[in-house]
Design an enzyme around this catalytic site. Structure first.
Site, PDB file in Angstrom:
ATOM      1  N   ARG A  90     -30.672 -29.183  11.531  1.00 23.92           N
ATOM      2  CA  ARG A  90     -30.645 -28.157  12.570  1.00 23.92           C
ATOM      3  C   ARG A  90     -31.788 -28.376  13.565  1.00 23.92           C
ATOM      4  O   ARG A  90     -31.661 -28.098  14.735  1.00 23.92           O
ATOM      5  CB  ARG A  90     -30.760 -26.780  11.932  1.00 23.92           C
ATOM      6  N   ASP A 125     -33.979 -19.988  14.494  1.00 19.94           N
ATOM      7  CA  ASP A 125     -35.285 -19.310  14.615  1.00 19.94           C
ATOM      8  C   ASP A 125     -35.972 -19.704  15.922  1.00 19.94           C
ATOM      9  O   ASP A 125     -36.563 -18.869  16.603  1.00 19.94           O
ATOM     10  CB  ASP A 125     -36.166 -19.676  13.411  1.00 19.94           C
ATOM     11  N   ASP A 150     -27.459 -17.433   4.555  1.00 18.93           N
ATOM     12  CA  ASP A 150     -27.991 -18.126   3.374  1.00 18.93           C
ATOM     13  C   ASP A 150     -28.109 -17.147   2.194  1.00 18.93           C
ATOM     14  O   ASP A 150     -27.784 -17.489   1.057  1.00 18.93           O
ATOM     15  CB  ASP A 150     -29.380 -18.710   3.699  1.00 18.93           C
ATOM     16  N   ARG A 153     -24.745 -16.526   0.830  1.00 21.43           N
ATOM     17  CA  ARG A 153     -24.282 -17.658   0.014  1.00 21.43           C
ATOM     18  C   ARG A 153     -24.898 -17.591  -1.382  1.00 21.43           C
ATOM     19  O   ARG A 153     -24.230 -17.823  -2.392  1.00 21.43           O
ATOM     20  CB  ARG A 153     -24.684 -18.984   0.685  1.00 21.43           C
ATOM     21  N   HIS A 170     -28.619  -8.518  -5.548  1.00 23.46           N
ATOM     22  CA  HIS A 170     -29.621  -8.448  -4.480  1.00 23.46           C
ATOM     23  C   HIS A 170     -30.516  -9.663  -4.573  1.00 23.46           C
ATOM     24  O   HIS A 170     -31.301  -9.803  -5.511  1.00 23.46           O
ATOM     25  CB  HIS A 170     -30.409  -7.135  -4.562  1.00 23.46           C
ATOM     26  N   HIS A 177     -34.039 -20.890   8.771  1.00 25.80           N
ATOM     27  CA  HIS A 177     -32.628 -21.113   8.418  1.00 25.80           C
ATOM     28  C   HIS A 177     -32.452 -22.633   8.450  1.00 25.80           C
ATOM     29  O   HIS A 177     -32.155 -23.215   9.483  1.00 25.80           O
ATOM     30  CB  HIS A 177     -31.714 -20.424   9.440  1.00 25.80           C
ATOM     31  N   THR A 230     -19.170 -25.158  10.066  1.00 22.90           N
ATOM     32  CA  THR A 230     -19.065 -23.907   9.300  1.00 22.90           C
ATOM     33  C   THR A 230     -18.906 -22.778  10.299  1.00 22.90           C
ATOM     34  O   THR A 230     -19.589 -22.769  11.330  1.00 22.90           O
ATOM     35  CB  THR A 230     -20.328 -23.641   8.444  1.00 22.90           C
TER      36      THR A 230
HETATM   37  N1  LIG Z   1     -26.898 -19.376  12.371  1.00 20.92           N
HETATM   38  C1  LIG Z   1     -26.019 -19.881  11.527  1.00 20.92           C
HETATM   39  O1  LIG Z   1     -26.044 -19.533  10.330  1.00 20.92           O
HETATM   40  C2  LIG Z   1     -24.983 -20.858  12.046  1.00 20.92           C
HETATM   41  C3  LIG Z   1     -23.894 -21.232  11.255  1.00 20.92           C
HETATM   42  C4  LIG Z   1     -22.955 -22.127  11.801  1.00 20.92           C
HETATM   43  C5  LIG Z   1     -23.157 -22.660  13.075  1.00 20.92           C
HETATM   44  N2  LIG Z   1     -24.236 -22.277  13.798  1.00 20.92           N
HETATM   45  C6  LIG Z   1     -24.492 -22.800  15.158  1.00 20.92           C
HETATM   46  O2  LIG Z   1     -23.650 -22.146  16.091  1.00 20.92           O
HETATM   47  C7  LIG Z   1     -23.533 -22.976  17.262  1.00 20.92           C
HETATM   48  C8  LIG Z   1     -22.081 -23.099  17.684  1.00 20.92           C
HETATM   49  O3  LIG Z   1     -21.346 -23.809  16.720  1.00 20.92           O
HETATM   50  P1  LIG Z   1     -19.770 -24.026  16.902  1.00 20.92           P
HETATM   51  O4  LIG Z   1     -19.292 -24.664  15.646  1.00 20.92           O
HETATM   52  O5  LIG Z   1     -19.136 -22.758  17.363  1.00 20.92           O
HETATM   53  O6  LIG Z   1     -19.756 -25.078  18.104  1.00 20.92           O
HETATM   54  P2  LIG Z   1     -18.530 -25.372  19.104  1.00 20.92           P
HETATM   55  O7  LIG Z   1     -18.784 -26.695  19.698  1.00 20.92           O
HETATM   56  O8  LIG Z   1     -17.225 -25.111  18.419  1.00 20.92           O
HETATM   57  O9  LIG Z   1     -18.696 -24.239  20.218  1.00 20.92           O
HETATM   58  C9  LIG Z   1     -19.768 -24.209  21.097  1.00 20.92           C
HETATM   59  C10 LIG Z   1     -19.294 -23.560  22.363  1.00 20.92           C
HETATM   60  O10 LIG Z   1     -20.408 -23.409  23.244  1.00 20.92           O
HETATM   61  C11 LIG Z   1     -19.943 -23.657  24.559  1.00 20.92           C
HETATM   62  N3  LIG Z   1     -21.076 -23.978  25.437  1.00 20.92           N
HETATM   63  C12 LIG Z   1     -21.828 -25.105  25.452  1.00 20.92           C
HETATM   64  N4  LIG Z   1     -22.756 -25.020  26.412  1.00 20.92           N
HETATM   65  C13 LIG Z   1     -22.594 -23.822  27.020  1.00 20.92           C
HETATM   66  C14 LIG Z   1     -23.244 -23.153  28.082  1.00 20.92           C
HETATM   67  N5  LIG Z   1     -24.264 -23.719  28.740  1.00 20.92           N
HETATM   68  N6  LIG Z   1     -22.807 -21.933  28.438  1.00 20.92           N
HETATM   69  C15 LIG Z   1     -21.765 -21.355  27.802  1.00 20.92           C
HETATM   70  N7  LIG Z   1     -21.109 -21.936  26.795  1.00 20.92           N
HETATM   71  C16 LIG Z   1     -21.521 -23.152  26.390  1.00 20.92           C
HETATM   72  C17 LIG Z   1     -18.952 -24.808  24.389  1.00 20.92           C
HETATM   73  O11 LIG Z   1     -18.083 -24.921  25.503  1.00 20.92           O
HETATM   74  C18 LIG Z   1     -18.241 -24.400  23.101  1.00 20.92           C
HETATM   75  O12 LIG Z   1     -17.085 -23.628  23.351  1.00 20.92           O
HETATM   76  C19 LIG Z   1     -24.202 -24.315  16.898  1.00 20.92           C
HETATM   77  O13 LIG Z   1     -25.515 -24.337  17.410  1.00 20.92           O
HETATM   78  C20 LIG Z   1     -24.230 -24.277  15.373  1.00 20.92           C
HETATM   79  O14 LIG Z   1     -25.226 -25.103  14.823  1.00 20.92           O
HETATM   80  C21 LIG Z   1     -25.126 -21.378  13.320  1.00 20.92           C
END
Ligand SMILES: NC(=O)c1ccc[n+]([C@@H]2O[C@H](COP(=O)([O-])OP(=O)(O)OC[C@H]3O[C@@H](n4cnc5c(N)ncnc54)[C@H](O)[C@@H]3O)[C@@H](O)[C@H]2O)c1
Length: 312
Positions: A90, A125, A150, A153, A170, A177, A230
């Site tokens: 990440r 973060d 997390d 999970r 709990h 993350h 995911t």
């Molecule tokens: N926090 C968590 O627990 C967790 C879990 C899973 C994924 N994620 C994160 O979530 C994010 C998205 O993952 P995803 O699988 O949906 O990706 P994805 O590629 O399916 O979707 C990303 C979207 O963002 C859009 N995008 C890109 N740049 C942009 C901008 N400047 N303005 C507006 N839209 C924009 C793209 O067009 C796309 O539709 C990633 O950073 C991933 O690592 C976080």
């Protein structure tokens, strides 16, 4: 007329749309605005989601919008950005996504937005910190999804091991993350009984507990290897946080919150238990960690700070 809750989602990829799907199915907000740099994608997703509305528990207005629609939003959820590729951590994503974030947050603030930001994009973060800095909003109004997923999970794995409803398990994961996160075994209870009692009575051994944590920590890698990304778990985690905010629940969730001395750290967003309500983060809950947990938590914060230094 009662004021309606409007949630704007920036990024209608796998995570953003899974979130919207969960939101609609749980009837959490009256309005959902979908924003993406890929406008036809946002439009298509809005059309598709609309077609399920006759079967939803409550009405939700869903449309493809623009940054101007954020002005009247109560919550802006950011799921935009590049997803984690196989083998990529990440933290590898940091430079790429921090740049994208600065532009997006500026566009949201230019709309007159004064609500709460909820960030999910990785490294979460660090991007939550970037959002706070760029927005100029109070720290309580900027929240990261942190280690909510997390912790879910871990609760799910322990639930399966003991055949106990995960809602009665709990267990918290705190810290980054990502790879340096840690389980707070010292405060883990299953059906009101402490995990140390389970260890003493032989209902679980330390090796199994350690393996359970490692599998939890690495779950994203295992899922990405198999299906490329995911999204359902995080979609439901974001929905859980949204409920806590919009319904003013005062729920304790392991979100990414700003530390100002709590846990002996400051000037960092990191996963810790916090009370979440309509104001955002009411307060960070400072539980007493044992020496090992303190050491692991400090290491996690150190790694986060080192990684974000070049992008701030
Ligand atoms: N926090 C968590 O627990 C967790 C879990 C899973 C994924 N994620 C994160 O979530 C994010 C998205 O993952 P995803 O699988 O949906 O990706 P994805 O590629 O399916 O979707 C990303 C979207 O963002 C859009 N995008 C890109 N740049 C942009 C901008 N400047 N303005 C507006 N839209 C924009 C793209 O067009 C796309 O539709 C990633 O950073 C991933 O690592 C976080």
């Amino acid at each position: 007329m009662k004021k309606v809750n409007r949630v704007a989602v920036i990024g209608t990829g796998a995570v953003g749309t899974s979130y919207c799907y969960a939101m609609i199915n749980q009837g959490v907000a009256e309005e959902l605005v979908l924003i993406d740099i890929n406008e036809p994608k946002a439009e298509g997703e809005a059309m598709d989601l609309n077609h399920g509305l006759p079967f939803a528990p409550t009405p939700t207005r869903v449309w493809k919008g623009s940054y101007e629609d954020c002005g009247a939003a109560d919550l802006v959820v950011i799921t935009a950005g590049s997803p984690q590729k196989p083998g990529e951590t990440r933290l590898d994503l940091v430079a790429k996504n921090a740049k994208i974030f600065k532009g997006m947050v500026k566009s949201v603030m230019d709309s007159g937005f004064s609500g709460i930001f909820l960030v999910a994009s990785n490294p979460v973060d660090i991007l939550t910190y970037v959002t706070w800095k760029e927005s100029g909003l109070p720290k309580e109004h900027v929240i990261g999804s942190g280690t909510v997923l997390d912790s879910a999970r871990l609760r799910n794995s322990l639930s399966a091991h003991f055949s106990i409803d995960p809602r009665n398990v709990h267990a918290a994961i705190i810290g980054e993350h990502g790879d340096t996160e840690l389980p707070v075994w010292s405060h883990t209870t299953i059906g009101y009984d402490r995990i140390e009692n389970y260890l003493e009575s032989g209902r679980i051994d330390q090796k199994t507990l350690d393996e359970t944590f490692v599998n939890t920590r690495d779950a994203a890698y295992h899922i990405i290897e198999r299906k490329g990304a995911t999204f359902y778990g995080i979609g439901m985690s974001l929905t859980r946080i949204t409920r806590a905010i919009l319904n003013n629940e005062n729920s304790v969730l392991t979100v990414s919150a700003f530390l100002e001395g709590q846990y002996g750290n400051e000037n960092v967003y990191v996963g810790v238990p916090a009370v979440v309500n309509r104001q955002g983060i009411r307060e960070v809950v400072e539980i007493e960690l044992n020496e090992k947990e303190k050491e692991q938590f400090n290491h996690s914060v150190k790694v986060l700070k080192e990684t974000m230094a070049p992008v701030l």
